[in-house]
Write a protein that holds these residues in place. Structure first.
Motif, PDB file in Angstrom:
ATOM      1  N   GLU A 126      10.087  -8.072   3.008  1.00 22.46           N
ATOM      2  CA  GLU A 126       9.500  -7.258   1.943  1.00 22.46           C
ATOM      3  C   GLU A 126       8.391  -8.029   1.227  1.00 22.46           C
ATOM      4  N   TRP A 129       5.288  -7.937   3.268  1.00 25.13           N
ATOM      5  CA  TRP A 129       4.620  -6.631   3.195  1.00 25.13           C
ATOM      6  C   TRP A 129       3.879  -6.484   1.864  1.00 25.13           C
ATOM      7  N   VAL A 130       4.558  -6.855   0.769  1.00 24.05           N
ATOM      8  CA  VAL A 130       3.957  -6.735  -0.562  1.00 24.05           C
ATOM      9  C   VAL A 130       2.718  -7.616  -0.680  1.00 24.05           C
ATOM     10  N   ASN A 132       0.793  -8.670   1.696  1.00 22.89           N
ATOM     11  CA  ASN A 132      -0.264  -8.100   2.538  1.00 22.89           C
ATOM     12  C   ASN A 132      -0.878  -6.869   1.875  1.00 22.89           C
ATOM     13  N   TYR A 133      -0.022  -6.068   1.204  1.00 28.07           N
ATOM     14  CA  TYR A 133      -0.517  -4.892   0.470  1.00 28.07           C
ATOM     15  C   TYR A 133      -1.471  -5.343  -0.633  1.00 28.07           C
ATOM     16  N   THR A 136      -4.931  -6.202   0.833  1.00 20.02           N
ATOM     17  CA  THR A 136      -5.735  -5.101   1.382  1.00 20.02           C
ATOM     18  C   THR A 136      -6.021  -3.981   0.375  1.00 20.02           C
ATOM     19  N   ALA A 137      -5.103  -3.766  -0.580  1.00 24.53           N
ATOM     20  CA  ALA A 137      -5.241  -2.592  -1.446  1.00 24.53           C
ATOM     21  C   ALA A 137      -5.519  -2.917  -2.914  1.00 24.53           C
ATOM     22  N   ILE A 191       4.876   0.325  -6.769  1.00 27.03           N
ATOM     23  CA  ILE A 191       4.440   0.273  -5.372  1.00 27.03           C
ATOM     24  C   ILE A 191       5.665   0.497  -4.474  1.00 27.03           C
ATOM     25  N   ILE A 193       7.940   0.385  -1.366  1.00 29.88           N
ATOM     26  CA  ILE A 193       8.121  -0.536  -0.234  1.00 29.88           C
ATOM     27  C   ILE A 193       8.808   0.235   0.901  1.00 29.88           C
ATOM     28  N   VAL A 214       3.294  -7.570  -8.396  1.00 31.04           N
ATOM     29  CA  VAL A 214       2.588  -7.793  -7.131  1.00 31.04           C
ATOM     30  C   VAL A 214       1.349  -8.654  -7.380  1.00 31.04           C
TER      31      VAL A 214
END
Length: 703
Positions: A126, A129-130, A132-133, A136-137, A191, A193, A214
């Motif tokens: 997790e 993923w967070v 990486n989010y 990118t975002a 956000i 997940i 985040v």
């Protein structure tokens, strides 16, 4: 002449009364009987209400203090004393809200396989993923702002969520402060997940992490080569009231647009919210740099900005929210729906225009139980398309972003009808939306006006002029709520659809008063503020007093959002002492003491806090067993009676009078969402003891 009482001893401070109301909202949030998602919703409402309270009411008191104003309130408190008491009352409630979020709501959600996670709770998958989010975002839109001699402390915008960080250069050893604004409008607060990343079994229904965490745990990417020593979160609230002098209409539009730009930047800081764990060095720097006093500092043990718990309402778990019940088409309007005619639900020979139904009898609408779309919107839509309709006039106070009413008015203008819309540009926190609608309506050929100089237009009225047999007939709607499709499903409101000639003529003259330079001294039946409403209400109360003094039965029942006006309160005290039985349903502020010995033993006050926001106003007077009943847009507050244009209409049809009396009785008998006001001004929750539970809102929906 009303007998005078010592007002300071018998008047509850309006600001403290408002806090009492918001505490009732919070109690709805922490009540275990309230479904979980509704608990989150009511907690969000509590915070959202509080934000507006600081931006307007607290800001006003602080401005008075800074200006050296020493004038005391009706309850004999200076602005400084009020600010001190506001803080004292708020601190326990804020702690109660955070305790509920941390220890009750999050744990209860976990049991339902819903997780509101902190960054440190994430699994390695997790976290990957967070992170990486973030890259990118979020990362590309962030702007870290350092503070040093070359970079002054940055401006912090109103209600923004921010990260304060202390960073150190490993080479020089120099420490610096930096602020990062967390994006809020473009990115969700929570956000989501992906559930398949979790190691839990079964997989979560929903997992999310606050966006500020985040960002905070990826600050190293914003400051490469630097060491992140400390970080914490903070939020500021600024004075957001718009001070506007009276101007001509064109100037008002320009002034408002300039004022809104100023509001977005924000006025003086009236509240600084920080985490209790914020390092002292960061806190001292924030307070010094933003010139914040200790009295305006609120340390939070939990999550800042809980108004954004609204986002959780979209979680798809029906059993965690109150059962969705929807209103129905008003019984008298079932055969008047164009939509049902077009889809074949009703036959052409069965269809009746809404005008023929209104001609036959007055209709009382009660939203959301009677659908707004099939009543008020249908009335305006059919008016826009009906070839016999010559003109439409409406007042628009708060309009939804995507408004079918606006679309209908534009279509009516395109169809060659005379269309006038009074758009109240000064509707607080809706000014920007109303400016945009005003511009769009004008471009479409609608005649747009902005009301009477010096007064805010708060009326909820619509007038349709139709040519029938070579004569003009006035059809109209007079309501208690805004022409807003969204809030019509969330607020309880009443409305009258009618063709009564005298009321129609009153509305014609009222619109002339609003659009021209007429000085209307009186109206036939309407009670209109600031012309006749105060005098009319006081006369109706006085009549009950006289009847009681003459040995006749005397009663008053009233439902409203707020009871604040000192003169009305004084008159109600006099009525109680004369023997008038008074039953009041007041949702919000109530500055009157009920059940007080020697003063108000005959007065009862109830507040309803349910899933719908109670917004309707009803005024019922016994009148020696010939009741007179009114509905309208005005509360019993100075601003409504003296500084706004309001319209209150009598309801004269005997069946509709009985219906309104039944509605009042249903509210007075509620023992689920009702709070009873005590003689000391406090509210106690009513409960069903050895009897069935009666929820007024559920009962009205079932009807």
């Amino acid at each position: 002449m009303a007998k005078k009482f010592r007002l300071a001893e018998n008047y509850i401070n309006r600001e403290l009364s408002w806090i009492n109301f918001n505490e009732r909202v919070l109690e709805k949030a922490i009540d275990k009987k309230t479904p979980l998602l509704d608990q989150a919703k009511f907690s969000a409402i509590f915070s959202n209400n509080l934000d507006e309270f600081f931006m307007v009411r607290v800001a006003s008191l602080k401005s008075q203090v800074e200006a050296g104003v020493t004038k005391k309130s009706e309850d004999n408190k200076t602005p400084t004393e009020q600010l001190i008491q506001i803080r004292e009352k708020l601190l326990p409630s804020l702690q109660k809200q955070q305790t509920h979020y941390l220890s009750n709501l999050k744990d209860a959600f976990r049991k339902e396989n819903i997780f509101l996670l902190d960054y440190i709770e994430l699994t390695s998958r997790e976290k990957n993923w967070v992170d990486n989010y973030f890259k990118t975002a979020i990362f590309p839109i962030l702007t870290p702002l350092a503070v040093d001699p070359a970079h002054p402390f940055p401006f912090v915008s109103n209600l923004s969520l921010n990260i304060a960080a202390l960073i150190r250069d490993p080479d020089s050893g120099q420490q610096q402060f930096s602020r990062v604004k967390v994006p809020q409008k473009t990115i969700a607060r929570f956000i989501t997940i992906p559930s398949d990343l979790s190691d839990k079994n079964p997989k979560p229904i929903y997992s999310a992490i606050p966006v500020e965490q985040v960002v905070a745990f990826n600050l190293n990417l914003l400051f490469p080569g630097m060491e992140i020593e400390e970080h914490s979160f903070f939020r500021v609230t600024r004075d957001a009231d718009l001070e506007l002098r009276d101007l001509e209409a064109d100037d008002l539009m320009i002034a408002l647009e300039q004022g809104l730009r100023k509001r977005r930047m924000g006025g003086e800081i009236v509240r600084l919210e920080v985490l209790k764990t914020m390092p002292k060095k960061i806190l001292d720097l924030l307070m010094e740099s933003m010139d914040v006093e200790e009295a305006d500092l609120y340390c939070v043990d939990g999550l800042l900005g809980l108004d954004e718990l609204f986002e959780l309402i979209t979680i798809d778990t029906q059993h965690l929210s109150s059962t969705s019940k929807y209103g129905k088409i008003h019984n008298s309007l079932k055969n008047s729906q164009y939509g049902l005619l077009e889809d074949g639900s009703i036959k052409q020979e069965e269809f009746r225009s809404i005008f023929s139904i209104i001609r036959a009898k007055d209709l009382l609408l009660h939203h959301p139980y009677d659908l707004f779309t099939s009543s008020v919107e249908e009335f305006i839509n059919q008016s826009a398309d009906d070839p016999l309709v010559m003109g439409i006039k409406m007042t628009l106070y708060r309009v939804s972003k995507d408004s079918p009413i606006i679309e209908a008015l534009i279509r009516a203008a395109e169809n060659g009808k005379q269309v006038m819309a009074l758009v109240e540009l000064k509707a607080r926190f809706d000014e920007d939306n109303n400016i945009q609608w005003a511009k769009q309506l004008e471009k479409s050929g609608v005649h747009v006006v902005y009301g009477v100089v010096g007064l805010k237009t708060h009326t909820k009225i619509a007038l349709v002029i139709r040519k029938e047999k070579e004569r003009l007939r006035s059809y109209f709607h007079i309501g208690t709520g805004n022409y807003n499709s969204k809030t019509s499903n969330q607020y309880t409101d009443l409305g009258l659809l009618s063709v009564q000639p005298e009321l129609g003529q009153d509305l014609v003259e009222l619109f002339n008063y609003l659009t021209g330079f007429s000085k209307q001294p009186s109206f036939r039946k309407l009670l209109v503020a600031p012309v006749s409403l105060r005098r009319g209400i006081e006369t109706l109360i006085q009549r009950e007093i006289e009847n009681a003094k003459n040995g006749k039965q005397a009663k008053i029942k009233a439902k409203m959002n707020a009871l604040v006006d000192p003169s009305i309160i004084n008159l109600l005290y006099e009525a109680s002492q004369a023997g008038v039985k008074i039953e009041l349903i007041v949702r919000g502020m109530c500055c009157l003491y009920p059940k007080k010995e020697g003063l108000s033993e005959k007065i009862r006050v109830v507040s309803i806090i349910g899933k719908y926001l109670e917004h309707s106003r009803i005024f019922w007077f016994y009148n020696n067993n010939q009741p007179e009943v009114f509905i309208g847009s005005a509360d019993w507050m100075r601003r409504n009676l003296d500084r706004r244009v309001e319209a209150v209409t009598p309801i004269e049809d005997p069946t509709l009078k009985k219906q309104l009396n039944s509605i009042l009785e249903i509210y007075l008998n509620d023992n689920v969402d009702a709070w009873e006001m005590q003689s000391n001004g406090k509210f106690l929750r009513k409960s069903a003891i050895k009897s069935e539970e009666i929820s007024a809102q559920n009962k009205l929906m079932d009807f």
